[in-house]
Design an enzyme around this catalytic site. Structure first.
Site, mmCIF file in Angstrom:
data_model
loop_
_atom_site.group_PDB
_atom_site.id
_atom_site.type_symbol
_atom_site.label_atom_id
_atom_site.label_comp_id
_atom_site.label_asym_id
_atom_site.label_seq_id
_atom_site.Cartn_x
_atom_site.Cartn_y
_atom_site.Cartn_z
ATOM 1 C CE LYS A 1 -6.898 -1.322 2.748
ATOM 2 N NZ LYS A 1 -5.546 -1.831 3.089
ATOM 3 C CG ASP B 1 -1.986 -1.065 1.197
ATOM 4 O OD1 ASP B 1 -1.792 -2.079 0.476
ATOM 5 O OD2 ASP B 1 -3.016 -0.903 1.879
ATOM 6 C CE LYS C 1 -5.280 1.937 2.532
ATOM 7 N NZ LYS C 1 -4.157 1.241 3.179
#
Lengths: 291, 333, 491
Positions: B269, B170, B233
């Site tokens: 996400k 991430d 995300k």
């Protein structure tokens, strides 16, 4: 009517109410720890919190923090909140009538009538929140391909000195709130019990914490602090002792505060919209028209 | 490109071109930077009021009975169970891994969650704890959460995580560069990180709370997808506001349009501030109404969360037992 | 393994969320077998004794019998209104009138769910709309106009205007409660008394409103409700005791009323039909524009006089817009109006359904290509699927006639001038929509569109502070805002 807060006929000792300041949605004693004595219902002595300049400072900070959220509410929503306060005052009308009687020395019928008038006045101002634009806004026919309009917006933090009567307090506080401002109200020697009870009605209505702050204290002590405070944008001096007004007005000049000052107002007549219009700023927007 | 790309969605040739031109290795190529900016500015705008009222309308959808159980179990399977604190001791990470594999000891049918999300230096431990289970290990990297470091440091961060066994990385985008209009630089960095990931999946964190406008969220989504993101995300969870329904809706729409243009599936996400089952179901409704059916799966949709998991379990308990579960019926981690 | 992971393991198609039926409870409202007229503060049977049924359009089942008001009943109602005007309402101080109207607003808020459920049952509209739009707005209109009742001296410069007298108000079936609020709130605030006739197919919410008037202790005769069909409305409009007529409904009936009132000296406002253009430029915020198109034509099953029934799309993005629109329509949920997840409810009546079908057939016959979302229609009840017509030309019937249903006609334009020309090329002029990110173009378009309301980057927005009403054959007079009071005040 007139039941003494100290004891009732059956020998029961009643529970007396502590009168505090109302700052940021909370009831607090003065940071100075001081209080002064007022004559309450039945001629009973009541201690009232005595605000210091630091309490003024705290109230202004709270008001300023709340300003963006309060002024961003829809006018419809603000109107409902003012109306809700009218409901809360109506439901406490007995208590207010007793206080008016004790503090203003009028007859019982006159006291009741004043409470009713105060309720109706909050309702009157509740109706103004979404109509003030009809008076203060305009579309301006400028010469050219521009859409040009002017709109009122709230001035900001407005300090009001509370007049001695419930109707007077209503008449200075309600227009400030109807226009979308936040308020710091300073109640002086007279009318402080009414102001303190109004704080309790405000606290149980839907006004968000910090939008209305109510202090009780001594006007000669606080007038200078309030009028020179640079975090305050507007002043209603109508409830200030006449001998303090000139100095307060000159204090206001330091940060170009908007000042509303009226000689010796008669609060019984409908006050008109001049107070609402005194605490708005008119903004004009230019926008081109074209493909 | 700007002319044709201005309308609706980008014209088909525009995207591969942009991808090739900007996914490459030359940061600050002047011409490239300008045409990427032109492409992004040509994306249709997002009207805030309309977007927010659409998101609010979808939030009133009501999911009941059997669908609710399935939605809750689906949400559980989509959780990236996360701990990202300076105080993450090995003990804390071990506890989290155990919870990820067995969310509800009283009902082993539940779970496991999708992944455990930790800092890079905890990857090897998490990997060992989770070995043999389907739970993936995600590592935040690239000088998370601010992203303020040299590219070499960020890449080393990623490589360390991948070497330690991270299945997913991430990363955070360079918001400062984005806000300064250096879109090509943002894209270049994502491309470099993507390469450093090797086989690991790349989730690109936009940190929408710092991007301020929905137009920016949309542009950042496109940059991330052009740069090779497997997921986009919302947030690090360290900046408020974190994920919101309207932000997620903009990102889902971008993912849907990108899929139409390129055929590539990019996941979404949502992370930060999602604490209740009710919140989670609202996001699933958004997915359901906005994206094709493939996205209703943890391979394409995730929740980055910690306390959410227990609320999902409590609500599932209500559905299976007819009464609400208590806070101590489930392990805290 | 959970069911979710089973699906994955088995390689099944991923799970889609099914919104299980989530019906709003009917138990919150008590529907009586028979409803009477509301005259002079009481519910009274009609003098001639007739009743007509009102049915649930989603099931075709009868809901209740409703009194049919004859001319003599209308006369009684107007008489009661006149007495209340002379003796109570008009002499009353504005601040007292205000407090009655505030009470009504508050009780509507308190009984909101009851009103919403009843409205959806009688009208067929989705509970999501009656709950989130109709009822809250009805309360808001009463709240807003309550605030005017004691401020009439601020409505316009000059002497304080007085009320007109008895207002005869005839309202349609598409927003039964909300239209009642639009009519009653300003009339009562200005000091008039009212006789309101709800539509034949949707009388129930107005009769519940009458109960609310009783609960608010509104003085008898101030607001009267007479139920019936066209003849009842005609009797009300023609009654010599009525000083002011307000009508919302079809242009055809509006023209009749205007003709009948000629020379009577009665004041008149008309809010009639529409054939609004919803104009999409190539720089529109596209996702929100699609929502705006859907909201513009499929809100309330298209039973909206200001519905954006003509979609004018800039030719360069026409295909893309239609393609996106179809995809969006496929997600609309049609069905039980009381289900909280329903987007599209029932068509209000068999007659209206027949009209929609007839005009759709005409659209196809004239060369339009019709496309409907594949949603299944319930077996009982009146239903029409969300429909889009492409290859529609400005000359076609469906591009000119008001359908008043969920049917959208798509046309294209090349330039802003052409968009304006096509938008204005209709006898109607109620509303228009403009979608573009360019502010100056919005204003340029708004200047040229011959319509009473122009929505920019939004559609079908209503607010009590905002005037609403038409140009041309869409009627005259405005409802809402300060302008809305003018219709109920002496000139």
């Amino acid at each position: 009517m007139g039941s003494k807060p100290t004891s009732s006929g059956n020998g029961r000792l009643s529970v007396a109410k502590t009168r505090k300041l109302y700052i940021d949605g909370a009831f607090v004693r003065s940071e100075s720890g001081r209080s002064f004595v007022e004559t309450g219902p039945g001629g009973v002595a009541v201690n009232v919190a005595w605000a210091s300049r630091k309490d003024v400072r705290d109230a202004v900070s709270a008001a300023r923090r709340r300003l963006p959220a309060w002024s961003a509410l829809t006018a419809y929503n603000r109107g409902q909140i003012l109306y809700r306060l009218a409901e809360m005052i109506e439901s406490r009308s007995g208590e207010f009538a007793e206080l008016v009687l004790a503090q203003e020395g009028c007859g019982e019928a006159a006291a009741r009538a004043e409470v009713e008038a105060a309720v109706d006045r909050w309702v009157w101002y509740a109706g103004w929140t979404d109509k003030i634009g009809h008076l203060a806004a305009s579309v301006n026919p400028v010469a050219g391909p521009y859409f040009n309009f002017s709109l009122p917006e709230p001035t900001g933090v407005v300090a009001v000195f509370a007049p001695a009567s419930l109707l007077g307090i209503t008449s200075v506080l309600a227009p400030v709130m109807a226009a979308g401002n936040v308020a710091v109200m300073v109640a002086g020697e007279r009318g402080s019990l009414v102001a303190a009870s109004l704080a309790e009605a405000v606290a149980t209505s839907d006004f968000p914490a910090g939008s209305v702050n109510i202090l009780t204290g001594r006007q000669p002590e606080l007038a200078g602090t309030v009028s020179t405070h640079r975090g305050i944008d507007g002043l209603d001096l109508s409830g200030l002792l006449p001998e303090l007004r000139a100095e307060a007005e000159s204090g206001a000049a330091g940060s170009v505060k908007r000042v509303f000052s009226e000689g010796a107002p008669d609060w019984t007549g409908l006050p008109g919209v001049s107070r609402v219009l005194s605490f708005v700023e008119v903004k004009t927007v230019w926008h081109p028209i074209g493909i | 490109m700007t002319g044709s790309a201005a309308q609706g969605s980008p014209s088909p040739p525009a995207v591969p071109e942009a991808s090739a031109a900007f996914g490459g290795h030359a940061p600050g190529v002047r011409e490239g930077g300008e045409s990427l900016a032109g492409f992004l500015r040509g994306l249709p705008g997002v009207d805030q009021t309309g977007l927010e009222s659409r998101a609010a309308a979808l939030a009133t959808r009501s999911v009941k009975a059997g669908s609710k159980i399935r939605a809750l179990e689906l949400a559980i399977s989509m959780v990236d169970l996360t701990t990202l604190e300076g105080s993450d001791t090995p003990g804390k990470v071990r506890a989290l891994c155990a919870k990820a594999m067995l969310p509800d000891a009283a009902d082993p049918a539940v779970g496991p969650v999708a992944a455990v999300c930790v800092y890079p230096d905890r990857v090897s431990l998490a990997k060992a704890e989770l070995s043999g289970s389907p739970v993936l290990v995600a590592a935040v990297a690239t000088a998370f959460p601010s992203g303020r470091s040299q590219l070499a440091v960020k890449l080393a961060d990623v490589e360390a995580a991948v070497t330690a066994g991270a299945d997913e990385v991430d990363m955070v985008i360079d918001r400062a560069a984005f806000l300064a209009g250096e879109y090509a630089h943002v894209l270049f960095e994502i491309g470099e990180v993507k390469k450093a990931c090797g086989g690991a999946h790349l989730k690109v964190i936009l940190e929408t709370g710092e991007l301020a406008t929905y137009d920016n969220v949309k542009r950042a989504s496109w940059i991330a997808m052009l740069g090779g993101a497997d997921f986009i995300k919302t947030s690090t969870g360290k900046v408020a506001p974190a994920s919101t329904l309207p932000v997620a809706l903009v990102m889902m729409e971008a993912v849907r349009e990108y899929h139409r243009e390129t055929g590539r599936l990019v996941g979404v996400k949502v992370a930060g501030g999602i604490r209740t089952a009710k919140d989670a179901i609202r996001y699933l409704v958004l997915v359901n109404e906005t994206l094709p059916a493939q996205w209703m799966d943890r391979s394409l949709f995730r929740f980055g969360a910690s306390s959410l998991l227990n609320d999902l379990l409590i609500q599932r308990y209500k559905q299976t037992h007819g009464a609400y579960g208590g806070p101590d019926d489930f392990s805290l981690e | 393994m959970t069911s979710a992971s089973n699906d994955r393991a088995a390689g099944n198609a991923p799970l889609a969320i099914e919104y299980a039926p989530a019906p709003e409870s009917k138990a919150v409202v008590n529907i009586r077998e028979r409803y009477q007229l509301f005259i002079d503060g009481s519910f009274v049977p009609p003098l001639q004794g007739g009743y007509f049924p009102t049915i649930n359009p989603a099931t075709e089942e009868p809901l209740a019998e409703v009194a049919l008001a004859g001319e003599d009943d209308v006369d009684r109602a107007v008489g009661a209104a006149r007495r209340a005007f002379d003796e109570v309402w008009s002499p009353m101080p504005g601040r007292e009138r205000a407090k009655y109207i505030f009470r009504i607003a508050r009780i509507i808020q308190e009984r909101a769910r009851e009103l919403a459920v009843l409205e959806s049952i009688d009208n067929g509209k989705p509970i999501r709309e009656s709950r989130d739009v109709d009822v809250p707005l009805a309360a808001a209109y009463f709240f807003y106009y309550a605030g005017w009742a004691d401020k009439l001296e601020y409505v316009r410069p000059g002497p304080v205007p007085g009320p007109i007298g008895v207002a005869g108000q005839v309202i349609p079936w598409n927003f039964p409660l909300l239209m009642a609020a639009w009519k009653l709130a300003p009339a009562l605030a200005a000091g008039n008394t009212c006789v309101l006739k709800p539509a034949e197919t949707t009388p129930l919410s107005a009769l519940l409103l009458a109960e609310i008037f009783q609960q608010a202790e509104l003085p008898p005769g101030v607001a009267n409700i007479v139920t019936g069909a066209g003849a009842t409305g005609a009797a009300l409009v023609a009654h010599p005791g009525v000083g002011k007529v307000a009508f919302t409904g079809s242009t055809e009936v509006g023209k009749q009323i205007q003709g009948e009132l000629a020379g009577s000296g009665k004041r008149l406002t008309l809010e009639l039909g529409g054939k609004a253009a919803n104009i999409i430029f190539d720089d529109a915020p596209i996702e929100q524009a699609i929502e705006g198109i859907v909201n513009g034509i499929y809100f309330n099953q298209g039973h909206v006089c200001c519905a954006g029934s003509r979609l004018l799309v800039q030719e360069s993005i026409a295909d893309e817009v239609v393609e996106r629109l179809r995809r969006r329509l496929a997600t609309l949920r049609l069905g039980d109006p009381l289900d909280k997840n329903t987007d599209i409810g029932a068509i209000n009546s068999a007659a209206q359904l027949e009209k929609i079908r007839r005009l759709s057939k005409t659209g196809e016959a004239e060369g339009g290509i019709s496309w409907s979302s594949g949603c299944a229609l319930p077996e009982r009840g009146y239903w029409f699927p969300p429909t889009v017509f492409t290859k529609v030309e400005p000359a076609h019937t469906i591009a000119r006639e008001e359908i008043f249903g969920p049917v959208l006609s798509v046309m294209t334009f090349r330039t802003p001038e052409e968009a304006v020309q096509r938008a204005n090329n209709t006898v109607y002029g109620l509303s228009a929509g403009v979608w573009t990110e360019k502010g100056s173009r919005i204003l340029w378009m708004a200047e040229r569109l011959r319509a009473g309301v122009v929505w920019a980057n939004t559609y079908n927005r209503f607010d009590p502070a905002s005037p609403f009403g038409g140009f041309k054959e869409s009627g005259f007079g405005r409802e809402g805002g300060r302008h809305g009071l003018e219709a109920y005040l002496e000139r």
